[in-house]
Design a protein around this motif. Structure first.
Motif, short mmCIF file in Angstrom:
data_model
loop_
_atom_site.label_atom_id
_atom_site.label_comp_id
_atom_site.label_asym_id
_atom_site.label_seq_id
_atom_site.Cartn_x
_atom_site.Cartn_y
_atom_site.Cartn_z
N SER A 67 0.85 -1.39 -0.07
CA SER A 67 0.02 -0.04 -0.09
C SER A 67 0.95 1.16 0.03
N TYR A 68 1.98 1.26 0.77
CA TYR A 68 2.70 2.33 0.73
C TYR A 68 3.47 2.63 -0.75
N ASP A 69 4.00 1.58 -1.18
CA ASP A 69 4.56 1.64 -2.61
C ASP A 69 3.42 2.48 -3.50
N ALA A 70 2.04 1.55 -3.50
CA ALA A 70 1.08 2.08 -4.53
C ALA A 70 0.55 3.79 -4.34
N LEU A 71 0.37 3.84 -2.89
CA LEU A 71 0.46 5.32 -2.43
C LEU A 71 1.24 6.17 -2.93
N GLY A 72 2.52 5.69 -2.68
CA GLY A 72 3.69 6.65 -3.34
C GLY A 72 3.63 6.85 -4.88
N ARG A 73 3.19 6.03 -5.59
CA ARG A 73 3.17 6.25 -7.05
C ARG A 73 1.95 7.04 -7.09
N GLU A 83 1.09 9.63 -5.26
CA GLU A 83 1.37 10.94 -4.91
C GLU A 83 2.30 11.61 -5.92
N ILE A 84 2.99 10.40 -6.71
CA ILE A 84 3.86 11.16 -7.64
C ILE A 84 2.96 11.39 -8.94
N ALA A 85 1.83 10.74 -9.24
CA ALA A 85 1.28 11.13 -10.27
C ALA A 85 0.43 12.33 -10.06
N LYS A 86 0.32 12.71 -8.63
CA LYS A 86 -0.38 13.83 -8.56
C LYS A 86 0.34 15.04 -8.28
N GLY A 87 1.78 14.77 -8.25
CA GLY A 87 2.84 15.93 -8.27
C GLY A 87 3.35 16.18 -6.77
N ASN A 88 2.80 15.51 -5.71
CA ASN A 88 3.08 15.50 -4.41
C ASN A 88 4.69 14.47 -4.08
N LEU A 89 5.79 15.36 -4.45
CA LEU A 89 6.87 14.59 -4.41
C LEU A 89 7.21 14.26 -3.11
N ALA A 90 7.25 15.35 -2.16
CA ALA A 90 7.70 15.13 -0.75
C ALA A 90 6.94 13.95 0.08
N GLU A 91 5.64 13.90 -0.31
CA GLU A 91 4.84 12.89 0.14
C GLU A 91 5.19 11.43 -0.36
N ALA A 92 5.35 11.56 -1.53
CA ALA A 92 5.72 10.35 -2.39
C ALA A 92 6.95 9.80 -1.71
N SER A 93 7.65 10.45 -1.50
CA SER A 93 9.30 10.09 -0.97
C SER A 93 9.10 9.27 0.24
N SER A 94 8.22 10.07 1.14
CA SER A 94 7.90 9.49 2.66
C SER A 94 7.55 8.12 2.53
N LEU A 95 6.24 8.02 1.63
CA LEU A 95 5.87 6.68 1.66
C LEU A 95 6.70 5.84 0.93
N LEU A 96 7.48 5.95 0.07
CA LEU A 96 8.31 4.93 -0.61
C LEU A 96 9.35 4.61 0.19
N LYS A 97 9.91 5.60 1.09
CA LYS A 97 10.97 5.19 2.06
C LYS A 97 10.50 4.12 3.06
N ARG A 98 9.19 4.19 3.48
CA ARG A 98 8.50 3.21 4.36
C ARG A 98 8.50 1.95 3.69
N ALA A 99 7.91 2.06 2.44
CA ALA A 99 7.93 0.61 1.59
C ALA A 99 9.33 0.04 1.53
N HIS A 100 10.19 0.81 1.15
CA HIS A 100 11.44 0.12 0.95
C HIS A 100 12.26 -0.42 2.20
N LYS A 101 12.04 0.37 3.31
CA LYS A 101 12.45 -0.08 4.54
C LYS A 101 11.76 -1.43 5.01
N ILE A 102 10.76 -1.46 4.78
CA ILE A 102 10.05 -2.82 4.99
C ILE A 102 10.26 -4.02 4.06
N ARG A 103 10.39 -3.63 2.88
CA ARG A 103 10.68 -4.59 1.92
C ARG A 103 12.10 -5.13 2.20
N LEU A 104 13.22 -4.13 2.42
CA LEU A 104 14.58 -4.32 2.49
C LEU A 104 14.84 -5.38 3.67
N ARG A 105 13.94 -5.16 4.61
CA ARG A 105 14.16 -6.11 5.83
C ARG A 105 13.36 -7.38 5.48
#
Length: 265
Positions: free
Chosen positions: A161-167, A169-191
């Motif tokens: 969900s974080y990954d999808a919501l990040g994309r 926000e990218i589509a909506k132009g909200n890059l700061a929010e997208a970055s936060s969401l994708l960092k959360r997704a990455h941290k979880i998936r990396l672990r």
């Protein structure tokens, strides 16, 4: 083969339809789409025929939800094959079947939100990949709410969900929010996703999209190459998931005015 040979077994007790569902998943991962489609169609037909022989409401409920899962899998299958009308039809059918399979006794409710969340998220991602942001947003947010009602914020299933919501926000132009969401997704998936590199690769691809928009092109290229390596390790060189990463990487290199190495791509 063994399940097919179990003669005299009650129809509702047969494991064949469920074996077929798992076989379809394996064949799709291997890129054998015609075989996957055949297994899924057979599974749905067998389960549908079994419903009339159900002796209890819980048996019927379980079969209906299993059919819904197969229809959702068919949606994924058709989307991979770029047959978008059939993909949408099956994604919607899966949710419709789940909506009408009412459990009056409250059975199986514990995991219903997980299934519904997956179905709704799948449809939302389908619309997002087509650029239909207005249709995608309510579905993706609903899916996240459904999942968070059962799972903690750092659970692997939340990363989808974080990954999808990040994309989104990218589509909506909200890059700061997208970055936060994708960092959360990455941290979880990396672990948690070291044994499931395909999911981690999806997040690399999403992060690359963000990096490119932020002007960090070198970082975007590195992420896409990481995604490509992971996808090829999971699926081999000839698979739609690999093709998606190759397309994104080729577009990035073309944007840079570089010549893609035909041997690498």
């Amino acid at each position: 083969g063994q399940s097919d040979c179990m003669a005299g077994m009650p129809a509702t007790s047969s494991v064949t339809p469920f074996v077929l569902s798992h076989l379809a998943t394996v064949e799709q991962c291997l890129g054998n789409f015609e075989q996957a489609h055949s297994f899924l169609t057979r599974s749905i037909n067998l389960k549908s025929n079994c419903i009339k022989d159900c002796e209890t409401s819980s048996e019927k409920l379980a079969l209906e939800r299993a059919i819904a899962a197969d229809r959702h899998a068919l949606g994924c299958f058709f989307e991979k094959r770029l047959v978008m009308p059939e993909a949408e039809k099956n994604y919607l059918a899966a949710i419709e079947i789940l909506d009408r399979s009412v459990d009056v006794k409250g059975e199986l409710i514990e995991w219903e939100n997980e299934m519904r969340g997956s179905f709704v998220n799948g449809l939302g991602e389908f619309y997002l990949r087509q650029g239909k942001v207005d249709l995608a947003e309510p579905l993706l947010r609903q899916a996240c709410d459904l999942r968070s009602s059962r799972f903690p914020a750092n659970h692997p299933i939340m990363s989808a969900s974080y990954d999808a919501l990040g994309r989104l926000e990218i589509a909506k132009g909200n890059l700061a929010e997208a970055s936060s969401l994708l960092k959360r997704a990455h941290k979880i998936r990396l672990r948690y996703c070291k044994a499931n590199l395909s999911d981690l690769a999806d997040t690399y691809k999403s992060m690359a999209m963000l990096k490119q928009l932020q002007g960090e092109v070198a970082e975007a290229e590195q992420l896409l190459r990481q995604a490509l390596t992971a996808k090829e390790k999971v699926f081999g060189a000839c698979h739609p998931d690999v093709a998606e990463v190759l397309e994104a990487l080729s577009q990035l290199l073309a944007h840079l005015g570089l010549r893609a190495d035909e041997g690498a791509l």
